[in-house]
Design an enzyme around this catalytic site. Sequence first.
Site, PDB file in Angstrom:
ATOM      1  N   TRP A  29      19.297  15.394 -74.974  1.00 18.11           N
ATOM      2  CA  TRP A  29      20.009  15.625 -73.721  1.00 18.11           C
ATOM      3  C   TRP A  29      20.769  14.378 -73.289  1.00 18.11           C
ATOM      4  CZ3 TRP A  29      20.679  19.439 -69.940  1.00 18.11           C
ATOM      5  CH2 TRP A  29      21.125  18.993 -68.694  1.00 18.11           C
ATOM      6  N   MET A  30      22.004  14.568 -72.794  1.00 23.05           N
ATOM      7  CA  MET A  30      22.795  13.520 -72.153  1.00 23.05           C
ATOM      8  C   MET A  30      23.458  14.095 -70.921  1.00 23.05           C
ATOM      9  SD  MET A  30      26.108  11.378 -73.554  1.00 23.05           S
ATOM     10  CE  MET A  30      27.163  12.830 -73.468  1.00 23.05           C
ATOM     11  N   ASN A  31      23.472  13.307 -69.820  1.00 22.61           N
ATOM     12  CA  ASN A  31      24.315  13.702 -68.694  1.00 22.61           C
ATOM     13  C   ASN A  31      25.160  12.527 -68.204  1.00 22.61           C
ATOM     14  OD1 ASN A  31      21.359  13.536 -67.651  1.00 22.61           O
ATOM     15  ND2 ASN A  31      22.456  13.370 -65.721  1.00 22.61           N
ATOM     16  N   ASP A  32      25.029  12.060 -66.988  1.00 17.91           N
ATOM     17  CA  ASP A  32      26.010  11.169 -66.365  1.00 17.91           C
ATOM     18  C   ASP A  32      26.309   9.905 -67.174  1.00 17.91           C
ATOM     19  OD1 ASP A  32      25.121  12.980 -64.486  1.00 17.91           O
ATOM     20  OD2 ASP A  32      24.719  11.509 -62.922  1.00 17.91           O
ATOM     21  N   SER A  93      21.039   7.447 -62.178  1.00 17.33           N
ATOM     22  CA  SER A  93      22.385   6.892 -62.310  1.00 17.33           C
ATOM     23  C   SER A  93      22.571   5.582 -61.552  1.00 17.33           C
ATOM     24  CB  SER A  93      23.421   7.913 -61.846  1.00 17.33           C
ATOM     25  OG  SER A  93      23.525   8.960 -62.780  1.00 17.33           O
ATOM     26  N   ARG A 151      21.187   7.916 -53.703  1.00 16.46           N
ATOM     27  CA  ARG A 151      21.240   7.604 -55.131  1.00 16.46           C
ATOM     28  C   ARG A 151      22.649   7.240 -55.602  1.00 16.46           C
ATOM     29  NH1 ARG A 151      19.698  13.059 -54.656  1.00 16.46           N
ATOM     30  NH2 ARG A 151      21.239  14.627 -55.271  1.00 16.46           N
ATOM     31  N   ASP A 152      22.693   6.698 -56.821  1.00 17.95           N
ATOM     32  CA  ASP A 152      23.917   6.481 -57.583  1.00 17.95           C
ATOM     33  C   ASP A 152      24.782   5.354 -57.010  1.00 17.95           C
ATOM     34  OD1 ASP A 152      22.876   8.798 -58.727  1.00 17.95           O
ATOM     35  OD2 ASP A 152      24.309  10.110 -57.727  1.00 17.95           O
ATOM     36  N   GLU A 206      27.128  12.876 -54.596  1.00 16.07           N
ATOM     37  CA  GLU A 206      26.538  12.133 -55.699  1.00 16.07           C
ATOM     38  C   GLU A 206      27.590  11.270 -56.378  1.00 16.07           C
ATOM     39  OE1 GLU A 206      23.042  14.504 -57.690  1.00 16.07           O
ATOM     40  OE2 GLU A 206      24.898  15.618 -58.015  1.00 16.07           O
TER      41      GLU A 206
END
Length: 466
Positions: A29-32, A93, A151-152, A206
């Site tokens: 899995w990969m996201n941001d 993130s 967050r982020d 976000e």
Amino acid sequence: MSNTTSPDVAGLAPDHLRPRYHFMPPANWMNDPNGLIHWQGMYHLFYQYNPQGAFWGTIHWGHATSRDLVHWEHEPIALHPGPGSYDSDGCWSGCAVDDHGTPTLLYTGKEGAHESLVLARGDAHLRTWEKQAQNPVIAGPPPEIDSVGFRDPCVWREDGEWRMVIGSGIRGVGGAALLYTSPDLVQWDYRHPLAVGDGATGVMWECPSFFALGDRHVLTLSVLPQEAVFAFVGTYADDRFTPASMRRLDGGAAFYAPQTFIDAHGRRILFAWLKEERDAAAQRDAGWSGVMSLPRVLTLDAEGMLGMSPPPEFLQLRGFTQTLLLDLWPSKRVTIPTNRQGQWEVEVTLPASMSGQVSLSLVDETTTFAEIVIDLDARRAGLQEHDATVAAWLSIQRDGDNPLKVRCFFDHSVIECFIAGHVCVTKRVYPPTLAGVRLTLTQTSATPTQVGIRQWDLRAAEFHLA
């Protein structure tokens, strides 16, 4: 570098849907995108990563490096959750900065549902990271705000101090980007919201990215619950951002959580996560999930229109090319010649005199996988859904004296289209085979029209294991 990874990664079944020139990890899995930085001639791409499988959870920071934004080397995992600590439930993130010669990461630590700001400092090669003893450097959101999330971080240097915006939301009001200042990245003072929404742009903002571009400032946001990305362009003075315009950054549902950085050439470059648009079971079965967008170089014209285009480094992937003119007749579908290997770029030139609607469709014999509609009269473009509606029309700035150019990139299960240099539409597609997939053009105008076509086969990028 060591061995080059095969397009079909060892341990996974051969997969015609796996992209070949968009970045992705070897598996799982990969996201941001996170921590984007150009450090001593090397591009560093960190990203949200689950080493346990092709599903969301157990988030670490993956890491890859490149000298040209095209070919990548997979590095060891950069950040691991710490058992029983402020990031025991994930290293979420964040960003990377150069703190007077020391590479430094600031990211969201998660323990249960609690979110905090965490600091880690790295070695000269950005491979080994040490979480700081003062962590978390911000324990949680400011108490005076009834926040929806926290967050982020996005951090930059200004007037001899560090500044940061953190994504949040104010309950009952809307999304918010909270502004902080610090002398040393450890001691932080909350100032006030840099910007606050009214609910129409979501209840939670976000992945904020705030930066100067030309003589203005830009704030990009990924908003919930819409799961869309918006860009605000405006002015920034006295720690206040005043938006003058707002637009969606991409017309597709796959595009999310972009982050930007400046490279050594002074270019503002954006990467985004291209989400899967198939079910979780199919992702697990494939053994991979998530792809990075092509990098996009951001520009701003005199009217404040945000421009986006792939960097010229991607020209090196071009192989066989053909140039031709196609005659379009009313409501007649015309096929653009492309290869059947799933990797190509097409540039369509629509004459300035053309009117009505033009559709670029990715199809096979039985299915339309993606249809991008360009309404030349209304000066807008969007992705047509299965019910024949366009969920998000994006305005096109059209010079009546010049042709309109459309660049489409296809990479097995990704199609990214750049329209007029400032509108982008992205879609994930899953054809059962590539053999019959083709790009077609149709128009609604009653006047036959001739359009220019340039097509290139694209080679696969190289991905190496460290």
